[in-house]
Design a protein around this motif. Structure first.
Motif, PDB file in Angstrom:
ATOM      1  N   ILE A 148     -41.834 -44.004  26.691  1.00  0.00           N
ATOM      2  CA  ILE A 148     -42.010 -43.058  25.591  1.00  0.00           C
ATOM      3  C   ILE A 148     -40.687 -42.916  24.852  1.00  0.00           C
ATOM      4  CG2 ILE A 148     -42.539 -40.666  24.957  1.00  0.00           C
ATOM      5  CD1 ILE A 148     -44.304 -40.484  27.406  1.00  0.00           C
ATOM      6  N   ASP A 149     -40.753 -43.080  23.506  1.00  0.00           N
ATOM      7  CA  ASP A 149     -39.634 -42.752  22.621  1.00  0.00           C
ATOM      8  C   ASP A 149     -40.112 -41.619  21.715  1.00  0.00           C
ATOM      9  OD1 ASP A 149     -37.615 -45.076  23.079  1.00  0.00           O
ATOM     10  OD2 ASP A 149     -39.548 -46.054  22.823  1.00  0.00           O
ATOM     11  N   ARG A 150     -39.335 -40.553  21.674  1.00  0.00           N
ATOM     12  CA  ARG A 150     -39.758 -39.427  20.839  1.00  0.00           C
ATOM     13  C   ARG A 150     -38.637 -39.005  19.893  1.00  0.00           C
ATOM     14  NH1 ARG A 150     -41.070 -33.602  23.416  1.00  0.00           N
ATOM     15  NH2 ARG A 150     -38.776 -33.428  23.335  1.00  0.00           N
ATOM     16  N   LEU A 151     -39.027 -38.824  18.633  1.00  0.00           N
ATOM     17  CA  LEU A 151     -38.145 -38.220  17.645  1.00  0.00           C
ATOM     18  C   LEU A 151     -38.723 -36.850  17.300  1.00  0.00           C
ATOM     19  CD1 LEU A 151     -37.442 -41.242  15.262  1.00  0.00           C
ATOM     20  CD2 LEU A 151     -35.979 -40.354  17.084  1.00  0.00           C
ATOM     21  N   TYR A 152     -37.864 -35.872  17.310  1.00  0.00           N
ATOM     22  CA  TYR A 152     -38.327 -34.508  17.055  1.00  0.00           C
ATOM     23  C   TYR A 152     -37.352 -33.842  16.086  1.00  0.00           C
ATOM     24  CZ  TYR A 152     -39.055 -29.486  17.863  1.00  0.00           C
ATOM     25  OH  TYR A 152     -39.266 -28.143  17.689  1.00  0.00           O
ATOM     26  N   GLY A 153     -37.920 -33.144  15.115  1.00  0.00           N
ATOM     27  CA  GLY A 153     -37.091 -32.444  14.150  1.00  0.00           C
ATOM     28  C   GLY A 153     -37.642 -31.067  13.855  1.00  0.00           C
ATOM     29  N   SER A 154     -36.735 -30.153  13.539  1.00  0.00           N
ATOM     30  CA  SER A 154     -37.145 -28.796  13.214  1.00  0.00           C
ATOM     31  C   SER A 154     -36.203 -28.263  12.151  1.00  0.00           C
ATOM     32  CB  SER A 154     -37.101 -27.907  14.465  1.00  0.00           C
ATOM     33  OG  SER A 154     -37.464 -26.581  14.150  1.00  0.00           O
ATOM     34  N   ALA A 155     -36.767 -27.550  11.184  1.00  0.00           N
ATOM     35  CA  ALA A 155     -35.969 -26.935  10.131  1.00  0.00           C
ATOM     36  C   ALA A 155     -36.529 -25.547   9.875  1.00  0.00           C
ATOM     37  CB  ALA A 155     -35.994 -27.763   8.860  1.00  0.00           C
ATOM     38  N   GLY A 156     -35.641 -24.635   9.509  1.00  0.00           N
ATOM     39  CA  GLY A 156     -36.139 -23.290   9.307  1.00  0.00           C
ATOM     40  C   GLY A 156     -35.077 -22.379   8.718  1.00  0.00           C
ATOM     41  N   LEU A 157     -35.458 -21.103   8.635  1.00  0.00           N
ATOM     42  CA  LEU A 157     -34.587 -20.082   8.075  1.00  0.00           C
ATOM     43  C   LEU A 157     -34.753 -18.808   8.891  1.00  0.00           C
ATOM     44  CD1 LEU A 157     -32.700 -19.061   5.750  1.00  0.00           C
ATOM     45  CD2 LEU A 157     -34.808 -18.383   4.541  1.00  0.00           C
ATOM     46  N   ARG A 158     -33.616 -18.298   9.402  1.00  0.00           N
ATOM     47  CA  ARG A 158     -33.605 -17.019  10.108  1.00  0.00           C
ATOM     48  C   ARG A 158     -32.975 -15.963   9.214  1.00  0.00           C
ATOM     49  NH1 ARG A 158     -31.708 -20.251  14.402  1.00  0.00           N
ATOM     50  NH2 ARG A 158     -29.568 -19.572  13.965  1.00  0.00           N
ATOM     51  N   GLY A 159     -33.480 -14.743   9.299  1.00  0.00           N
ATOM     52  CA  GLY A 159     -32.914 -13.661   8.494  1.00  0.00           C
ATOM     53  C   GLY A 159     -33.072 -12.325   9.187  1.00  0.00           C
ATOM     54  N   SER A 160     -32.171 -11.393   8.872  1.00  0.00           N
ATOM     55  CA  SER A 160     -32.262 -10.054   9.446  1.00  0.00           C
ATOM     56  C   SER A 160     -31.606  -9.066   8.484  1.00  0.00           C
ATOM     57  CB  SER A 160     -31.577  -9.981  10.814  1.00  0.00           C
ATOM     58  OG  SER A 160     -30.177 -10.202  10.700  1.00  0.00           O
ATOM     59  N   ILE A 161     -32.095  -7.832   8.533  1.00  0.00           N
ATOM     60  CA  ILE A 161     -31.527  -6.746   7.742  1.00  0.00           C
ATOM     61  C   ILE A 161     -31.541  -5.491   8.586  1.00  0.00           C
ATOM     62  CG2 ILE A 161     -33.770  -6.244   6.678  1.00  0.00           C
ATOM     63  CD1 ILE A 161     -32.245  -5.293   4.183  1.00  0.00           C
ATOM     64  N   MET A 162     -30.474  -4.696   8.509  1.00  0.00           N
ATOM     65  CA  MET A 162     -30.361  -3.495   9.318  1.00  0.00           C
ATOM     66  C   MET A 162     -30.238  -2.278   8.410  1.00  0.00           C
ATOM     67  SD  MET A 162     -27.600  -2.432  12.288  1.00  0.00           S
ATOM     68  CE  MET A 162     -26.387  -1.791  11.140  1.00  0.00           C
ATOM     69  N   ALA A 163     -30.880  -1.192   8.838  1.00  0.00           N
ATOM     70  CA  ALA A 163     -30.787   0.079   8.124  1.00  0.00           C
ATOM     71  C   ALA A 163     -30.617   1.183   9.155  1.00  0.00           C
ATOM     72  CB  ALA A 163     -32.038   0.319   7.284  1.00  0.00           C
ATOM     73  N   GLU A 164     -29.966   2.253   8.773  1.00  0.00           N
ATOM     74  CA  GLU A 164     -29.787   3.370   9.690  1.00  0.00           C
ATOM     75  C   GLU A 164     -29.746   4.678   8.916  1.00  0.00           C
ATOM     76  OE1 GLU A 164     -24.893   3.582  10.054  1.00  0.00           O
ATOM     77  OE2 GLU A 164     -26.094   3.027  11.810  1.00  0.00           O
ATOM     78  N   ARG A 165     -30.077   5.748   9.621  1.00  0.00           N
ATOM     79  CA  ARG A 165     -29.969   7.094   9.066  1.00  0.00           C
ATOM     80  C   ARG A 165     -29.541   8.025  10.182  1.00  0.00           C
ATOM     81  NH1 ARG A 165     -34.389  10.545   5.454  1.00  0.00           N
ATOM     82  NH2 ARG A 165     -32.964  12.282   5.005  1.00  0.00           N
ATOM     83  N   ILE A 166     -28.617   8.929   9.855  1.00  0.00           N
ATOM     84  CA  ILE A 166     -28.035   9.812  10.854  1.00  0.00           C
ATOM     85  C   ILE A 166     -28.458  11.248  10.563  1.00  0.00           C
ATOM     86  CG2 ILE A 166     -25.878  10.676  11.865  1.00  0.00           C
ATOM     87  CD1 ILE A 166     -24.608   8.013  11.170  1.00  0.00           C
ATOM     88  N   PHE A 167     -28.888  11.952  11.638  1.00  0.00           N
ATOM     89  CA  PHE A 167     -29.271  13.356  11.554  1.00  0.00           C
ATOM     90  C   PHE A 167     -28.316  14.153  12.446  1.00  0.00           C
ATOM     91  CE2 PHE A 167     -32.927  10.599  11.089  1.00  0.00           C
ATOM     92  CZ  PHE A 167     -33.512  11.038   9.911  1.00  0.00           C
ATOM     93  N   PRO A 168     -27.153  14.541  11.944  1.00  0.00           N
ATOM     94  CA  PRO A 168     -26.145  15.176  12.810  1.00  0.00           C
ATOM     95  C   PRO A 168     -26.532  16.560  13.291  1.00  0.00           C
ATOM     96  CG  PRO A 168     -25.434  15.243  10.524  1.00  0.00           C
ATOM     97  CD  PRO A 168     -26.684  14.406  10.551  1.00  0.00           C
ATOM     98  N   ASP A 169     -27.487  17.233  12.627  1.00  0.00           N
ATOM     99  CA  ASP A 169     -27.820  18.610  12.984  1.00  0.00           C
ATOM    100  C   ASP A 169     -28.939  18.706  14.009  1.00  0.00           C
ATOM    101  OD1 ASP A 169     -25.910  19.501  11.175  1.00  0.00           O
ATOM    102  OD2 ASP A 169     -27.344  19.482   9.510  1.00  0.00           O
ATOM    103  N   VAL A 170     -29.473  17.583  14.434  1.00  0.00           N
ATOM    104  CA  VAL A 170     -30.542  17.623  15.436  1.00  0.00           C
ATOM    105  C   VAL A 170     -29.941  17.971  16.785  1.00  0.00           C
ATOM    106  CG1 VAL A 170     -32.280  16.294  16.640  1.00  0.00           C
ATOM    107  CG2 VAL A 170     -31.973  15.998  14.178  1.00  0.00           C
ATOM    108  N   TYR A 171     -30.434  19.050  17.400  1.00  0.00           N
ATOM    109  CA  TYR A 171     -29.910  19.473  18.698  1.00  0.00           C
ATOM    110  C   TYR A 171     -31.036  20.106  19.496  1.00  0.00           C
ATOM    111  CZ  TYR A 171     -27.316  22.016  22.260  1.00  0.00           C
ATOM    112  OH  TYR A 171     -26.867  22.509  23.461  1.00  0.00           O
ATOM    113  N   ASN A 172     -31.225  19.643  20.718  1.00  0.00           N
ATOM    114  CA  ASN A 172     -32.232  20.229  21.609  1.00  0.00           C
ATOM    115  C   ASN A 172     -31.793  19.991  23.040  1.00  0.00           C
ATOM    116  OD1 ASN A 172     -34.633  20.604  23.271  1.00  0.00           O
ATOM    117  ND2 ASN A 172     -35.743  20.707  21.329  1.00  0.00           N
ATOM    118  N   PRO A 173     -31.417  21.054  23.772  1.00  0.00           N
ATOM    119  CA  PRO A 173     -30.933  20.862  25.141  1.00  0.00           C
ATOM    120  C   PRO A 173     -32.020  20.405  26.105  1.00  0.00           C
ATOM    121  CG  PRO A 173     -31.111  23.202  24.628  1.00  0.00           C
ATOM    122  CD  PRO A 173     -31.357  22.461  23.349  1.00  0.00           C
ATOM    123  N   TYR A 174     -33.298  20.728  25.806  1.00  0.00           N
ATOM    124  CA  TYR A 174     -34.367  20.339  26.719  1.00  0.00           C
ATOM    125  C   TYR A 174     -34.633  18.840  26.672  1.00  0.00           C
ATOM    126  CZ  TYR A 174     -35.177  25.371  26.744  1.00  0.00           C
ATOM    127  OH  TYR A 174     -35.018  26.730  26.863  1.00  0.00           O
TER     128      TYR A 174
END
Length: 1018
Positions: A708-734
């Protein structure tokens, strides 16, 4: 008393009879207050030049640990290091380092000696210590030299000690030279700091005796001469409580004695009136009898006795009704030896008769080793194997001998309380291994093995062998009433510089054998399997060694007698541990490249295995090209492989078997090279990475032995995006919330792959399952699917769908085929702050990961469905001790797997922990199971704890099994009682485990699997 005296040496017996006479005849006591005197009996304001002049007719003796010698202008020059000593007559010079210039004439030998490092000069009636000293000596009777290591004939012009000695000889002398007399120089005001050389033994010529009251009440003394001995003796009888200190005993630390009453015999010729501080030659007789609340401290040894006799000159002693205690840092605790008689035979050697030894600190020990004789001595050993590097000699670079207390005992009985359990005629081991050689004991009974007794033994102690540092070797002797007697061993080791090369290594080895007279019970339809052989065994050894330049060498060797032996006797290892293999693997890794060579062969005929004779791999990861615009990753592999299918079971009617379709009897050259280029860049907040990968692979023989002789190829595109939001006043001891941050990442990976050969014809030379999974698959086809495996459950097609073999460095590169897929993921993190206000840290409070794959060519790639591989993973950390988790993995085509589970783990207090879980496993029409499991562990007190676990199949309405344990943690032992039931095997059992808690054995909570042993594993 006469009967007791007959058991001690004659010279001691003579002294004891003298004690009886003295205590009978002596009148009123004489009270003597302890005097404060100088080292020589009278205080001196300052040091004066010695008046003693050794005669030229007395020879000079020179000794040291190591030396270097050479000739300069007819003068012999020597550098001595380690326990340097010069003796001429009654004068002695000592230091850590010396430089000697020796000029020999026709009638005399003249030497000039430079000494530094704890310099000491001892003369009759005087002593001096300095940091450094220069001395001249003359003799007409020659020089005698004694070096522990042979002298090295070499020059040392750059030796710092020699340079300081030469500089010192050029300083003008403060004293004029006198013939055959010490000339002592005042040391310079400043000089270099000296590093001391390790010293093996300090030899002194004098001993010092000091006496103090034992309490605030002064002691009483009666003193008189004895003229009936040759030479005459001076006798002192001291009562009222006395503390006696002896310095200068050869090679030992200070001897500290105290007793209610003592009698002292010493040489009467040079003894004046009684003095609370005495200095005398070590050859002067000095004998002591003690009685009443005797306590003796010498180095790490502490002794208590009712009566004792001690000879300081001969370094011998006898103690009656005595107890010896010593602290062992290696053990982390004290050991005790109590005997009717303890004799000190010589320096560091003790003999205890009719004795028991224990590490228990209770007055009445919970365990002890009763022996007729216990011999304790100091031994010097050089470790040949250990953890890290041994202490090296500064001159030779060789390991320094290690001083260890060693015990040898005869007629040994191990007792718990006063109940004898085991007997051994002879035991020899280091003092830190004082305990009986048994390290584990378990009793049990069940329906598979019958009545069971399992024991573990410390083999080093049992055989009286030196235990190399960093090693463990245990033997195993087991009895099973339904099966037979089994014997085995296990051990591990670690160390450095094996065979003298710079390396760090570790390894383990184990073996077990039993002549089995029973049948195997592996559950469900395999409850009465006849083994293929009655002589059943296994051997396994693993070794790993790392060396400089990133070199790693691994070796393994393993052999089992038959297919089902590990499943029956060591089921936990079969399910969870790495496969037992026989191979040799050499690897080097540096920066972003590595190479490896592996050779492997098959010893167990029942396994599906590939022999590599050999195989080599070369990796290059993330190599930047074109000014970091492109990264290049490469993996090339070449080897000669022999793919060997496993043999069928010995009981094919009961132990059903279907060969795996991707394993065939194929062999030949196997080669592959993969290369990938990727160019990451940012498009605003989006990270994009286009990539292309190509492979060329060759198999000399496939599933039908075709090339067996095998040729294999793959092509593609990876992508990512990050988002964040901060709630500094959230407080709950329980809910343990102190601020909240939501971080979210969207990921996508589109790829198009094409292969010139279909996966179905390629043999699987590189394994992707372990033996436990492969054996399950070999049975699953018949007992679950009736003989035909549905394609959606073919493990290789599943691997292609998930992309398990697409990566450049993936070891099972066969697992690729034509495919077009878009993989998507949406990942969430809710994070909060925790910890003290000045050192707060960020931690995950809740996590959620969602995954899905889209297949444009659904008929080819996903059984007709556009979407598949739907997954979700959720965790909620309600607190540091409570976690809620859930997982799901789904496909939507007909008969696909539907897997999910939800669990709650909580340890709200240090005493109670709870785990509850519900799990579904569903696939096709014949596989549907919903198992509810729960476990609870509760510490009822400091001594008692309990645990229970249960499992019930809601889908099949079947009880799967229970385990119950009760554990008592004592001062010396952990004792556990366990009971279990397993519906699959129909087995019920009970087990009692006793684990020592002293010394190097245990001390923590008992593990449930070790408590229940084979019973739980069934």
């Amino acid at each position: 008393m006469s009967g007791e005296i007959n058991s001690v040496p004659r010279y001691v017996s003579h002294r004891i009879w003298q004690v009886i006479v003295f205590l009978t005849l002596l009148g009123g006591p004489v009270t003597v207050a302890p005097a404060q005197t100088s080292f020589f009996g009278a205080p001196k304001a300052s040091y004066e030049e010695p008046e003693y002049e050794p005669s030229e007719k007395e020879s000079i003796a020179i000794s040291a640990e190591y030396s270097q010698q050479w000739e300069e202008d007819f003068v012999s020059v020597s550098i001595l290091k380690g326990n340097c000593r010069i003796q001429q007559g009654e004068a002695t010079l000592r230091s850590r380092q010396m430089v000697i210039w020796h000029r020999k004439t026709r009638q005399t030998d003249r030497i000039s000696v430079y000494m530094e490092g704890e310099v000491r000069v001892d003369l009759p009636g005087e002593s001096k210590t300095e940091n450094s000293l220069l001395v001249n000596l003359v003799t007409q009777n020659g020089l005698k030299q004694d070096f522990r290591r042979p002298a090295r004939i070499t020059t040392a012009p750059d030796d710092p000690v020699l340079n300081r000695a030469i500089e010192r000889r050029g300083i003008p002398h403060d004293h004029q030279l006198k013939r055959a007399q010490f000339i002592v120089e005042k040391p310079p005001l400043e000089g270099p700091e000296l590093s001391p050389i390790p010293e093996q033994e300090i030899v002194t010529d004098f001993r010092r005796i000091r006496l103090f009251p034992r309490s605030a009440v002064p002691y009483n003394v009666q003193s008189f001469p004895s003229t009936h001995t040759v030479p005459p003796e001076q006798i002192w009888v001291i009562t009222g409580g006395v503390n006696l200190l002896i310095d200068g005993v050869e090679g030992l630390e200070m001897v500290d004695m105290s007793a209610d009453r003592i009698i002292i015999w010493t040489d009467g010729r040079n003894t004046q009136n009684f003095n609370s501080e005495i200095r005398q030659s070590k050859e002067t007789p000095f004998e002591i009898y003690l009685e009443g609340n005797i306590e003796i401290r010498q180095g790490t040894y502490f002794l208590k006795a009712n009566r004792a006799f001690y000879d300081a000159r001969e370094e011998r002693a006898v103690m009656l009704d005595a107890e010896l205690k010593t602290r062992l840092p290696e053990l982390g605790e004290d050991i005790r030896v109590r005997a009717s008689q303890i004799r000190q035979l010589s320096k560091g050697a003790y003999l205890a008769q009719n004795a028991w030894a224990t590490g228990s600190q209770f007055g009445k020990p919970g365990y002890k080793i009763q022996s007729s004789d216990v011999f304790i001595e100091d031994r010097y050993t050089t470790p040949w194997l250990g953890s890290g590097s041994a202490e090296l000699d500064p001159i030779t670079g060789q390991p320094m001998p290690e001083k260890r207390a060693w015990l040898t005992s005869s007629n040994n009985t191990f007792e718990i309380g006063n109940v004898p359990l085991f007997y051994l005629p002879y035991v020899s081991s280091p003092a830190e291994d004082i305990y009986f050689p048994i390290t584990g004991l378990r009793f049990g009974n069940d329906r598979i093995f019958g009545f069971q007794v399992e024991t573990e033994w410390d083999m080093f102690k049992l055989l009286g062998l030196e235990r190399p540092e960093g090693t463990k070797w245990e033997g195993q002797v087991d009895y099973y009433s339904y099966r037979g007697v089994g014997i085995g061993q296990s051990g591990n080791y670690q160390g450095a510089n094996l065979f003298g090369f710079d390396n760090i290594f570790s390894g383990n080895a184990e073996a077990f054998y039993i002549h089995d007279s029973g049948t195997d019970n592996l559950g469900l339809d395999r409850r009465d399997l006849v083994p293929s052989t009655k002589d059943r065994y296994f051997l396994n050894h693993q070794h790993r060694q790392t060396s400089p330049f990133g070199m790693t060498l691994s070796s393994e060797a393993g052999l089992f007698s038959d297919r089902n032996f590990q499943q029956e006797y060591f089921q936990s290892d079969f399910n969870n541990r790495k496969d037992v293999e026989t191979l040799l693997h050499l690897k080097q890794q540096q920066d972003n490249w590595s190479w490896s060579v592996i050779g492997r062969t098959k010893l167990n005929g029942y396994e599906n295995t590939t022999d590599w004779l050999p195989k080599a791999d070369l990796f290059l990861l993330g190599e930047p090209l074109f000014g970091n615009l492109v990264n290049w990753t490469s993996h090339s592999s070449v080897g000669y492989g022999k793919l060997k299918p496993g043999s069928a079971p010995y009981n094919p009617q009961q132990d059903v078997f279907t060969p795996l379709p991707f394993i065939a009897d194929s062999q030949g050259l196997v080669a592959m090279t993969r290369n990938q280029l990727e160019a990451p860049f940012n498009l605003g907040p989006v990270i994009l990475t286009p990539y292309v990968m190509g492979e060329a692979a060759y198999w000399e023989q496939g599933l039908q032995q075709q090339q067996i002789d095998r040729l294999y190829g793959s092509a593609g595109l990876r992508g990512s995006i990050m988002a964040e939001r901060i709630f500094p006043d959230v407080y709950n001891p329980y809910f343990n919330l102190n601020g909240l941050a939501h971080k979210m990442v969207l990921e996508a990976d589109y790829s198009f792959s094409d292969a010139s050969e279909n996966l179905s014809g390629i043999a699987q030379y590189n394994e992707f399952d372990d033996n436990a999974q492969e054996m399950f698959r070999e049975r699953l086809v018949i007992n679950t699917f009736g003989g035909v495996l549905p394609p959606q459950f073919d493990p290789r097609f599943y691997a292609v769908r998930t992309g398990a073999g697409r990566g450049v460095t993936d070891p099972y590169y066969e697992l690729v085929d034509d495919q077009q897929v878009l993989r998507m993921a949406w990942r969430h993190r809710l994070q909060t702050k925790t910890g003290p206000p000045d050192r707060m840290r960020t931690k995950d409070w809740m996590t959620l990961d969602l995954e899905a794959s889209y297949f444009p060519d659904a008929d080819r790639d996903n059984f007709g469905e556009d979407f598949g591989l739907l997954g979700g993973h959720y965790q909620w950390f309600l607190g540091d001790r409570t976690t809620l988790a859930a997982n799901a993995y789904y496909d939507v085509f007909d008969g696909a797997q539907q897997l999910w589970d939800v669990s709650l783990t909580s340890q709200r207090t240090n005493r109670l922990s709870v785990n509850v879980a519900l799990q579904q496993i569903k696939g096709g029409a014949d596989l549907d199971s919903q198992i509810l499991s729960a476990g609870l562990n509760y510490v009822m007190s400091q001594k008692w704890s309990a645990g229970i676990s249960t499992a019930y199949d809601l889908g099949e309405n079947v009880n799967r099994g229970q385990i119950l344990s009760l554990t008592r943690t004592g001062a010396d032992f952990i004792t556990s009682l366990g009971m279990s039931y397993n519906q699959s095997t129909g087995n019920a059992g009970i087990g009692l485990t006793i684990m020592p808690r002293f010394g190097n054995f245990g001390g923590g909570p008992a593990d449930l699997s070790s408590i229940l042993g084979n019973t739980a594993s069934q």
